[in-house]
Scaffold this motif. Structure first.
Motif, PDB file in Angstrom:
ATOM      1  N   SER A 197       0.977  -1.982  -0.049  1.00 13.54           N
ATOM      2  CA  SER A 197      -0.151   0.297  -0.068  1.00 13.54           C
ATOM      3  C   SER A 197       0.855   1.170   0.053  1.00 13.54           C
ATOM      4  CB  SER A 197      -0.593   0.446   1.630  1.00 13.54           C
ATOM      5  OG  SER A 197      -0.327   0.223   2.410  1.00 13.54           O
ATOM      6  N   PRO A 198       0.589   2.167  -0.526  1.00 13.45           N
ATOM      7  CA  PRO A 198       1.498   3.379  -0.827  1.00 13.45           C
ATOM      8  C   PRO A 198       1.878   4.129   0.847  1.00 13.45           C
ATOM      9  CG  PRO A 198      -0.833   4.460  -2.721  1.00 13.45           C
ATOM     10  CD  PRO A 198      -0.441   2.476  -0.928  1.00 13.45           C
ATOM     11  N   ASP A 199       0.958   3.934   2.087  1.00 13.09           N
ATOM     12  CA  ASP A 199       1.658   4.192   3.015  1.00 13.09           C
ATOM     13  C   ASP A 199       2.232   3.344   3.105  1.00 13.09           C
ATOM     14  OD1 ASP A 199      -0.579   2.070   3.816  1.00 13.09           O
ATOM     15  OD2 ASP A 199      -1.984   3.535   4.752  1.00 13.09           O
ATOM     16  N   MET A 200       2.718   2.762   3.018  1.00  9.92           N
ATOM     17  CA  MET A 200       3.638   1.398   3.262  1.00  9.92           C
ATOM     18  C   MET A 200       3.539   0.686   5.234  1.00  9.92           C
ATOM     19  SD  MET A 200       7.244   4.118   3.297  1.00  9.92           S
ATOM     20  CE  MET A 200       7.195   4.925   1.560  1.00  9.92           C
ATOM     21  N   GLN A 201       1.727   0.252   4.806  1.00 11.09           N
ATOM     22  CA  GLN A 201       2.073  -0.531   6.060  1.00 11.09           C
ATOM     23  C   GLN A 201       0.964  -1.134   5.827  1.00 11.09           C
ATOM     24  OE1 GLN A 201      -1.256   1.545   8.533  1.00 11.09           O
ATOM     25  NE2 GLN A 201      -0.276   3.685   7.842  1.00 11.09           N
ATOM     26  N   TRP A 202       0.829  -2.216   4.940  1.00 11.41           N
ATOM     27  CA  TRP A 202       0.012  -3.727   3.894  1.00 11.41           C
ATOM     28  C   TRP A 202       0.928  -3.982   2.750  1.00 11.41           C
ATOM     29  CZ3 TRP A 202      -2.353  -4.600   8.108  1.00 11.41           C
ATOM     30  CH2 TRP A 202      -3.619  -3.993   9.048  1.00 11.41           C
ATOM     31  N   LEU A 203       1.412  -5.454   3.140  1.00 10.29           N
ATOM     32  CA  LEU A 203       1.583  -6.224   1.927  1.00 10.29           C
ATOM     33  C   LEU A 203       0.443  -6.775   1.368  1.00 10.29           C
ATOM     34  CD1 LEU A 203       3.557  -6.703  -0.444  1.00 10.29           C
ATOM     35  CD2 LEU A 203       4.017  -8.566   1.456  1.00 10.29           C
ATOM     36  N   VAL A 204       0.110  -6.689   0.462  1.00  7.70           N
ATOM     37  CA  VAL A 204      -1.574  -7.927  -0.155  1.00  7.70           C
ATOM     38  C   VAL A 204      -0.899  -8.389  -1.001  1.00  7.70           C
ATOM     39  CG1 VAL A 204      -4.015  -7.120  -1.076  1.00  7.70           C
ATOM     40  CG2 VAL A 204      -2.656  -5.105   0.284  1.00  7.70           C
ATOM     41  N   ALA A 224      -2.497 -10.359   8.722  1.00  7.26           N
ATOM     42  CA  ALA A 224      -3.790  -9.463   8.863  1.00  7.26           C
ATOM     43  C   ALA A 224      -5.170 -10.397   8.787  1.00  7.26           C
ATOM     44  CB  ALA A 224      -3.718  -8.127   9.267  1.00  7.26           C
ATOM     45  N   LYS A 225      -5.203 -10.447   7.811  1.00  5.33           N
ATOM     46  CA  LYS A 225      -6.582 -10.989   6.916  1.00  5.33           C
ATOM     47  C   LYS A 225      -6.621 -11.714   6.022  1.00  5.33           C
ATOM     48  CE  LYS A 225     -11.389 -11.372   7.351  1.00  5.33           C
ATOM     49  NZ  LYS A 225     -12.056 -10.224   7.549  1.00  5.33           N
ATOM     50  N   THR A 278      -8.359   1.216  -0.452  1.00  5.99           N
ATOM     51  CA  THR A 278      -9.120   0.285  -1.794  1.00  5.99           C
ATOM     52  C   THR A 278      -8.203  -0.738  -2.233  1.00  5.99           C
ATOM     53  OG1 THR A 278     -10.716   1.796  -1.535  1.00  5.99           O
ATOM     54  CG2 THR A 278     -11.145   0.370  -2.585  1.00  5.99           C
ATOM     55  N   VAL A 279      -8.743  -1.720  -2.269  1.00  3.94           N
ATOM     56  CA  VAL A 279      -7.884  -2.850  -2.728  1.00  3.94           C
ATOM     57  C   VAL A 279      -8.319  -3.646  -4.271  1.00  3.94           C
ATOM     58  CG1 VAL A 279      -6.631  -5.054  -3.365  1.00  3.94           C
ATOM     59  CG2 VAL A 279      -6.401  -3.161  -1.345  1.00  3.94           C
ATOM     60  N   TYR A 280      -8.573  -3.401  -5.151  1.00  5.33           N
ATOM     61  CA  TYR A 280      -8.872  -4.208  -6.737  1.00  5.33           C
ATOM     62  C   TYR A 280      -8.163  -5.363  -7.096  1.00  5.33           C
ATOM     63  CZ  TYR A 280     -10.772   0.486  -7.042  1.00  5.33           C
ATOM     64  OH  TYR A 280     -12.202   2.004  -6.289  1.00  5.33           O
ATOM     65  N   ALA A 281      -8.994  -6.463  -7.148  1.00 10.18           N
ATOM     66  CA  ALA A 281      -8.486  -7.900  -7.919  1.00 10.18           C
ATOM     67  C   ALA A 281      -9.246  -7.864  -8.676  1.00 10.18           C
ATOM     68  CB  ALA A 281      -8.280  -8.446  -6.491  1.00 10.18           C
ATOM     69  N   ASP A 287     -12.501  -3.125   1.158  1.00 12.72           N
ATOM     70  CA  ASP A 287     -11.920  -2.120   1.562  1.00 12.72           C
ATOM     71  C   ASP A 287     -10.551  -2.204   2.468  1.00 12.72           C
ATOM     72  OD1 ASP A 287     -12.986   0.415   2.903  1.00 12.72           O
ATOM     73  OD2 ASP A 287     -11.960  -0.474   4.933  1.00 12.72           O
ATOM     74  N   LEU A 288     -10.149  -1.687   2.957  1.00 13.85           N
ATOM     75  CA  LEU A 288      -8.430  -1.898   3.552  1.00 13.85           C
ATOM     76  C   LEU A 288      -8.468  -1.759   4.693  1.00 13.85           C
ATOM     77  CD1 LEU A 288      -5.354  -3.297   3.155  1.00 13.85           C
ATOM     78  CD2 LEU A 288      -4.748  -1.549   1.906  1.00 13.85           C
ATOM     79  N   LYS A 289      -9.160  -0.440   5.622  1.00 11.55           N
ATOM     80  CA  LYS A 289      -9.172  -0.320   6.847  1.00 11.55           C
ATOM     81  C   LYS A 289      -9.999  -1.259   7.544  1.00 11.55           C
ATOM     82  CE  LYS A 289     -10.834   2.873  10.373  1.00 11.55           C
ATOM     83  NZ  LYS A 289     -11.344   4.396   9.754  1.00 11.55           N
TER      84      LYS A 289
END
Length: 332
Positions: A113-120, A142-143, A162-165, A177-179
């Motif tokens: 994620s651009p905020d560098m908190q998550w790897l999807v 996390a999930k 938001t993640v689009y897959a 929804d990433l939050k």
């Protein structure tokens, strides 16, 4: 200036002349970063020198490395080994192996994620999307979100909300929804959606239709994505690479053996390049001159001069080359 200061200045100048002191010479630029090419069916990475255009060596990986992505601090590039259930961390300029993280189930495609908190991570064969918390060094799951059939590629908007897959075999696009880490929306697409790309203003996303002949455009400025149009590009539209100007994007048409350049303001094709061997993933040199393209069926890294629009060379790599990346790249 006082007499004493003048005398001191003269002494310093005299000493410099006597010792032959010269203006310091600028240090030579560092060597160009190598191009990494993932050989998906050989469990290896080809390391290619962009100055001599030769394969320097091959690095062993886990089974089926398909995609790679840099860490937010730029100190590593992560190779996702889908059938190896592992992530391989490499030093970006040398290719030195830093470490292997095991127990990552089916990592096919990945994005921070651009905020560098998550790897999807998209789990292609196991039909899930995993969200990992990233503390700058370690990953914590996390999930795990069950999705449609065969999650393929991911895009995260610039606000990291938001993640689009894409779901390649169930012909769907999902929105996460990433939050809250919940699936918020699901919609039907054209045949075999693969890579997904978002415009710089977060207003539109583009989907490559590997089973079709073009790129679908969706308006995502509202609560739910809304189909706008399909841009004809060529058979087997598959992977995207930004042109680095926040306006244009390249898409590889794997069946047509072409790459199209799309203007995301007019949503039209403005240029096209012929690339043999089933063009797939791409990277772009830092000056924007060269497109490095994995020719999937030819075991080649193809190099396109974007100025002359010509194929200028091909370098033999491993079997089924897929992901391509270099640290000396144009903005994404």
């Amino acid at each position: 200036m006082t007499l004493l200061k003048r005398l001191l200045a003269l002494c310093v100048a005299s000493l410099a002349l006597a010792s032959g002191a010269q203006t310091p010479v600028a240090s030579p630029p560092p060597p160009a970063a190598p191009i990494f090419v993932l050989n998906s069916l050989e469990a290896s990475i080809s390391v290619v020198d962009p100055e001599t255009w030769t394969e320097l060596r091959r690095i062993p990986t886990g089974k089926e490395p398909h995609h790679l992505y840099p860490t937010p601090d730029g100190k590593s590039v992560i190779v996702a080994n889908a059938l190896g259930d592992s992530l391989l961390f490499l030093e970006p300029r040398t290719g030195a192996v830093q470490r292997t993280v095991r127990g990552i189930l089916d990592p096919y495609q990945l994005r921070f994620s651009p905020d560098m908190q998550w790897l999807v991570i998209a789990g292609n064969r196991l039909n899930h999307v995993d969200i990992y918390r990233w503390d700058g060094k370690e990953l914590t799951l996390a999930k795990r979100i069950a999705t449609g059939k065969t999650p393929s590629h991911l895009w995260i908007n610039s606000k990291s909300t938001t993640v689009y897959a894409t779901m390649q075999e169930s012909d769907e696009l999902v929105m996460i929804d990433l939050k809250t880490q919940t699936l918020q929306w699901r919609g039907s697409t054209g045949s075999l959606p693969a890579d997904v790309f978002g415009t710089a203003d977060d207003k539109f996303i583009l989907l490559g239709l590997t089973g079709g002949t073009g790129v679908e455009v969706y308006d995502v400025s509202g609560a739910k994505p809304r189909w706008v149009k399909t841009i004809p590009t060529g058979a087997g539209a598959h992977a995207f690479r930004s042109a680095g100007d926040k306006r244009h994007v390249f898409v590889s048409n794997r069946v047509a053996n072409t790459i199209s350049k799309i203007d995301t303001q007019t949503m039209t094709v403005v240029d096209q390049f012929a690339v043999p061997g089933g063009p797939d993933c791409m990277d772009l040199s830092s000056d924007g001159r060269y497109l490095y393209v994995a020719s999937r069926w030819a075991k080649k890294l193809s190099v396109i001069d974007t100025g002359t629009r010509q194929l200028v060379r091909q370098i033999t790599v491993g079997k089924s080359p897929h992901g391509v990346w270099t640290q000396d790249h144009a903005p994404r």
